[in-house]
Each structure stands twice: as structure tokens, then as C-alpha cells.
Motif scaffolding. Structure first.
Motif, short mmCIF file in Angstrom:
data_model
loop_
_atom_site.label_atom_id
_atom_site.label_comp_id
_atom_site.label_asym_id
_atom_site.label_seq_id
_atom_site.Cartn_x
_atom_site.Cartn_y
_atom_site.Cartn_z
N CYS A 157 8.60 12.61 1.27
CA CYS A 157 7.91 11.27 1.08
C CYS A 157 7.62 11.34 -0.31
N ARG A 158 8.11 10.35 -1.04
CA ARG A 158 7.79 9.87 -2.33
C ARG A 158 6.69 8.97 -2.86
N MET A 159 6.57 7.80 -1.64
CA MET A 159 5.58 7.09 -1.83
C MET A 159 4.89 7.00 -0.51
N CYS A 160 3.37 6.79 -0.57
CA CYS A 160 2.71 6.40 0.65
C CYS A 160 2.01 5.34 0.44
N LEU A 161 1.38 5.22 -0.55
CA LEU A 161 0.53 3.99 -1.15
C LEU A 161 0.82 3.82 -2.47
N LEU A 162 1.09 2.56 -3.20
CA LEU A 162 1.40 2.03 -4.34
C LEU A 162 0.44 2.54 -5.11
N GLY A 163 0.82 3.42 -6.39
CA GLY A 163 -0.24 3.84 -7.43
C GLY A 163 -1.18 5.06 -7.02
N ALA A 164 -0.69 5.60 -5.76
CA ALA A 164 -1.42 6.82 -5.31
C ALA A 164 -0.74 8.02 -5.22
N ASN A 165 -1.13 9.08 -5.59
CA ASN A 165 -0.24 10.34 -5.69
C ASN A 165 -0.92 11.12 -4.55
N PHE A 217 -3.70 2.41 7.21
CA PHE A 217 -4.70 2.27 5.90
C PHE A 217 -5.45 0.82 6.05
N LYS A 218 -4.73 -0.09 6.36
CA LYS A 218 -5.18 -1.52 6.51
C LYS A 218 -6.33 -1.41 7.49
N LEU A 219 -6.09 -0.75 8.72
CA LEU A 219 -7.23 -0.42 9.69
C LEU A 219 -8.41 0.18 9.21
N ALA A 220 -8.31 1.16 8.46
CA ALA A 220 -9.12 2.02 8.00
C ALA A 220 -10.06 1.04 6.95
N HIS A 221 -9.17 0.28 6.19
CA HIS A 221 -9.92 -0.61 5.18
C HIS A 221 -10.57 -1.82 5.84
N ALA A 222 -10.24 -2.15 7.06
CA ALA A 222 -10.94 -3.33 7.67
C ALA A 222 -12.22 -2.63 8.36
N PHE A 225 9.23 -8.92 6.89
CA PHE A 225 9.15 -7.85 6.17
C PHE A 225 7.78 -7.11 6.41
N ALA A 226 7.58 -6.06 6.67
CA ALA A 226 6.40 -5.31 6.74
C ALA A 226 6.46 -3.66 6.34
N VAL A 227 5.29 -3.06 5.98
CA VAL A 227 5.19 -1.84 5.46
C VAL A 227 4.49 -1.02 6.61
N PRO A 228 5.44 -0.36 7.58
CA PRO A 228 4.60 0.12 8.87
C PRO A 228 3.63 1.25 8.38
N PRO A 229 3.97 2.40 7.35
CA PRO A 229 2.86 3.32 7.11
C PRO A 229 1.54 2.62 6.62
N LEU A 230 1.58 1.43 6.13
CA LEU A 230 0.41 0.80 5.43
C LEU A 230 -0.58 0.21 6.47
N GLN A 231 -0.18 -0.11 7.75
CA GLN A 231 -1.02 -0.37 8.74
C GLN A 231 -2.06 0.24 8.99
N PRO A 244 -9.31 1.86 -1.84
CA PRO A 244 -9.12 0.44 -1.89
C PRO A 244 -7.95 -0.18 -2.69
N ALA A 245 -7.87 0.29 -3.94
CA ALA A 245 -7.16 -0.15 -4.97
C ALA A 245 -5.86 -0.09 -4.65
N ALA A 246 -5.44 1.06 -4.30
CA ALA A 246 -3.99 1.64 -3.66
C ALA A 246 -3.61 0.76 -2.65
N ILE A 247 -4.50 0.70 -1.60
CA ILE A 247 -4.29 -0.17 -0.22
C ILE A 247 -4.00 -1.80 -0.77
N GLN A 248 -4.69 -2.31 -1.62
CA GLN A 248 -4.59 -3.71 -2.14
C GLN A 248 -3.31 -3.74 -2.91
N ARG A 249 -2.94 -2.88 -3.64
CA ARG A 249 -1.59 -2.97 -4.44
C ARG A 249 -0.51 -2.97 -3.61
N THR A 250 -0.57 -2.11 -2.61
CA THR A 250 0.67 -2.02 -1.46
C THR A 250 0.68 -3.43 -0.69
N GLU A 251 -0.41 -3.84 -0.57
CA GLU A 251 -0.70 -5.19 0.29
C GLU A 251 0.14 -6.17 -0.57
#
Length: 470
Positions: A161-169, A208-213, A200-206, A180-187
Motif C-alpha cells: 500500500c502506497r496511499m491510504c489517505l491523501l497527504g498522510a504517511n 475514516f469518514k465514519l470515524a469523522h462523523a 466513483f468512490a474510494v472504498p478505504p475512505l468510508q 481530519p485534514a487528511a480525511i478532508q483532502r481525500t474527500e
């Protein structure tokens, strides 16, 4: 601009070029193309060498093109990168002696790659991203290269895996990379892609979106949290019960959706439930409907949760209405009346049982005092037989207490045996002081004269056993 001249070598002397060209011609006259190409390479006659290699084979062409790029352009320059891509040897740009120069000008190199697409250039973009991430720790720049190369977001536990959330290592911070910033960038990336492809959807993002909710709900932003839940359901629901998603994710999503809607007020909508078609989902829907009807009144035609197909029900915007509150008060009053009626009924039952017990006690008392054989003869044979076999069973409380307190005698006596009680003799009064003195006088002086203060023990009948005043 460039730090030096673009070309690394100046043109050779004209005489040298003439001799190399003559030698190349002799090889061609003999039908030796490979030898002629080698002569051109050694003499750096790039134009004849490149032209000749195009009529030979791909291996010769790539060899000549790579040699041309390396001999003529500085490491890290976009021209060197492009010609190495033309040669099909872009991975050679990331050898230890060249990779730092490429990363120094990664924006220009990425631009020349995107402006002149060649087979295999996505792999070069991935190498650029890997270098930026591992050697420079430029996470955002690396992820930009990954996205341009067509790399997709993957679950954190996926292999490679190279990317999980945009801008997060997630590699260097595996336990706290989901900000929250990494989740919002991916959104933002997901939304941008949905403008051209609504599905189009990003399945791994869902997840993290639930955790953010849940985080939004904790800080009081419940309406925004519900919008997140609805967006997640739109992704999970089309997969037939969340297939392809973690069972834990689908279960927590459904539970949080239900609790959030109930907390916001109004009826608990379940149309966004991802398992509405399952047996358990149907049971829960029926239970919710029954509870809502009992609290808020009858459901409107088409069901309490009826919404147009394809639309997500909007969250309740306020608390229960006046009509709903009136229905709740009426239900409470009805419940109170029912409780009062039950208490009154229980009191009557207890009073009836007390009377029945008193009646049975009186009946038993009469049988004990005036019964005997005459009492047993009362009633017919069938009546006595029925009483013994199937008659009413009572608790045996024992014989009646016959003892009572007789005021005249001043004591407890047995009823009917008062005449047998003998009056007690009156108790004699306590003896006077003189009664203590008379035996002492007969014996010869054991009295208590009013003399002194001595106290002496005396002997028998003749002497002085008294207490003289000495």
C-alpha cells in the motif's frame, strides 16, 4: 534556468568526423549494419546512428537512444529524462548516482513526462513518488505523483500500500495518521472524480469518514454527522449488504445511523440501512415502527418511513411537534390510570381474601366447640365425600388461642377454667428495723448502740457479738 550548458560535449573536429563517416560507409557497403552502427556510436555520429538503428531492431535502437541521452544531457534534466523514456529505460534514471538530481527538479521532470506520454511512464512517476517519500519525506508531493500515475487508495493493511489517505504517511505513523485534514483532502479528491464519474468512490475512505462523523457528533455537529452517514450509505448500499466492506464497518454504520436519527428527534428512519433486506433488518424495522407508532401516533399512508425511491430521507430538523407531545402526555396519563386501577383491584382482592380467612376461622372454631359426632353427621354422604376428596384446601393455622388476661384476677388464665385458679396470697410487707434487733437482744448484745465508730465482730450467745461504740 540550467546551471550550465545543456550539451555536455562539443562537436569533434571535422576531419575526425569525415574519417568516421568513411569507415561507416565501408561497413554498410559490406552489408554490416551492426558494425556500422557501432562506428557511429564511437564517433558520436548521433544522427546516422539513430537513423540506422531504426532499421535494425528495438534493442539496438534503445541502446543508441540511451547512449545519446547520457552523452549529451546533464543528469536530472528534463531532456535526459525524456530521451531515456524514448529509449524505454526510464528506470535507469533512479540509479544511486542520478536519483538525487532527478528529485531536485521533480516538478519539471513530471511535467515533461505528462506532456510527452510514452509506454511505461507511469512506472517512472511511481519511482519519482517513492524517491520523494522515502528520501525526502515529501508526503504530499509523493502522493501527487502516485495519483498522476493512476495509483489507487488502499487499506492500511494491504500489501504494498502506497496511499491510504491523501497527504498522510501511514508507513511512518501507522497509529495516528488519520487526521481530519487528511480525511478532508481525500474527500476532495473523491468529489473531484465524481464530477466526471458519479459512481466513483474510494472504498478505504468510508471507514475514516465514519470515524469523522462520530467525531462531529461528539462535538455537537449532529446534522453534519448525518450527512456523512448518508454519503457512506450511498457507497456501501449498492454493494448488496456491504459486500467487499468489513462486517464491522457495516454493523457500526447501521448502528450509528439508527442512534443518530433517534437522537435528532422524530421517527428513526431506516431507509439508509445497508441491511434493510436482511431478516434482522426487517425485525428491527418492524420494532422501530411499533415503537414510533406507540410514541408518535399512527404512521402516514405508505409507512412511517415512506420516501420517494432513490432519495435519502432528510434528517429531522427539530424536536417532536405539539401533536406528538400531546400524544405522549395522553399515553402517560393512560398508563397512570391503568396503574391506579390495578392497585385498586389488588386491594379489593386482598380484602376479599381477608374476609374469606376470617370466615374459615369462625367455621373451624364452631366445629371445635360444638361439633363432635353431630357435626360430622351434618350433610349427606356425597357432601362429606366431596369435601374430603376435592374440597377447598385451606392453610392449617392451628388451634385458636384460648389464653386471655383476666382483669379481675389480674393474670393470664385459660378460657373456661377461671374457677380453677386459686387467688394468690398477698405478699407480706418488708420487715421493720426492730425485727433485726430482737434476735440480737436475746443473745446478749449484738445490737447497734449509738456509741462510737468501731466495728468489731463478736462471738456466740453469751458474749459480745455487738458493735460497741468503743
Amino acid at each position: 534556468g540550467e546551471a550550465g550548458p545543456l550539451m555536455l560535449s562539443a562537436p569533434r573536429e571535422a576531419m575526425q568526423l569525415q574519417g568516421a563517416a568513411q569507415h561507416m560507409q565501408d561497413m554498410l557497403l559490406a552489408g554490416k549494419r551492426e558494425e556500422a552502427c557501432e562506428v557511429a556510436l564511437e564517433a558520436e555520429l548521433w544522427a546516422p546512428a539513430l537513423l540506422l538503428s531504426t532499421y535494425m531492431n528495438i534493442e539496438t535502437y534503445t541502446k543508441v537512444m540511451a547512449a545519446f541521452a547520457k552523452k549529451n544531457f546533464r543528469p536530472g534534466s528534463p531532456m535526459r529524462t525524456l530521451y531515456m523514456l524514448f529509449a524505454g529505460q526510464g528506470t535507469q534514471l533512479f540509479e544511486p548516482e542520478e536519483v538525487q538530481a532527478v528529485l531536485d527538479k521533480w516538478q519539471q521532470n513530471v511535467s515533461v513526462i505528462l506532456g510527452n506520454r510514452t509506454p511505461g511512464d507511469n512506472e517512472v512517476l511511481l519511482h519519482v513518488g517513492d524517491g520523494l517519500l522515502n528520501l525526502r519525506e515529501h508526503v504530499e508531493a509523493a502522493h501527487m505523483c502516485y495519483l498522476l500515475a493512476g495509483e489507487v487508495f488502499e487499506h492500511v493493511g494491504a500489501k504494498g500500500c502506497r496511499m491510504c489517505l491523501l497527504g498522510a504517511n501511514h508507513l511512518s505513523h501507522p497509529f495516528n495518521f488519520w487526521t481530519p485534514a487528511a480525511i478532508q483532502r481525500t474527500e476532495v479528491w473523491e468529489r473531484a472524480r465524481q464530477l466526471s464519474n458519479p459512481k466513483f468512490a474510494v472504498p478505504p475512505l468510508q471507514a475514516f469518514k465514519l470515524a469523522h462523523a462520530m467525531f462531529l457528533a461528539e462535538v455537537g455537529l449532529k446534522e453534519k454527522a448525518l450527512k456523512y452517514v448518508e454519503a457512506i450509505c450511498e457507497v456501501v448500499r449498492p454493494t448488496k449488504g456491504g459486500q467487499g466492506f468489513s462486517p464491522r464497518l457495516t454493523a457500526e454504520l447501521e448502528m450509528f445511523d439508527h442512534r443518530l436519527r433517534v437522537h435528532l428527534g422524530g421517527k428513526a428512519a431506516t431507509t439508509t440501512s445497508i441491511s434493510s433486506g436482511s431478516f434482522l433488518g426487517g425485525l428491527r424495522k418492524a420494532f422501530d415502527s411499533a415503537v414510533s407508532t406507540a410514541i408518535y401516533g399512527a404512521a402516514p399512508p405508505g409507512g412511517a418511513l415512506a420516501v420517494p425511491s432513490g432519495k435519502t430521507p432528510a434528517p429531522p430538523s427539530q424536536a417532536p411537534t405539539e401533536k406528538q407531545r400531546a400524544a405522549q402526555e395522553a399515553a402517560k396519563a393512560k398508563a397512570a390510570k391503568e396503574a391506579e386501577a390495578r392497585a385498586l383491584k389488588e386491594a379489593k382482592e386482598r380484602e376479599k381474601q381477608e374476609k374469606e380467612r376470617e370466615k374459615q376461622a369462625k367455621k373451624k372454631k364452631g366445629e371445635d366447640t360444638g361439633g363432635g359426632e353431630d357435626g360430622e353427621k351434618k350433610g349427606g354422604l356425597f357432601t362429606r365425600l366431596w369435601t374430603k376428596i376435592g374440597g377447598e384446601k385451606q392453610v392449617d393455622l392451628g388451634e385458636e388461642n384460648l389464653m386471655y388476661f383476666n382483669d379481675e384476677l389480674g393474670r393470664w388464665v385459660e378460657r373456661g377454667k377461671e374457677h380453677e385458679v386459686e387467688p394468690e396470697a398477698a405478699a407480706a410487707p418488708p420487715p421493720m428495723m426492730a425485727s433485726f434487733q430482737q434476735p440480737a437482744a436475746a443473745g446478749g448484745g449484738g445490737g447497734m448502740p449509738g456509741g462510737g465508730g468501731g466495728m468489731q465482730m463478736g462471738g456466740g450467745g453469751g458474749g459480745g457479738g455487738g458493735m460497741p461504740g468503743g
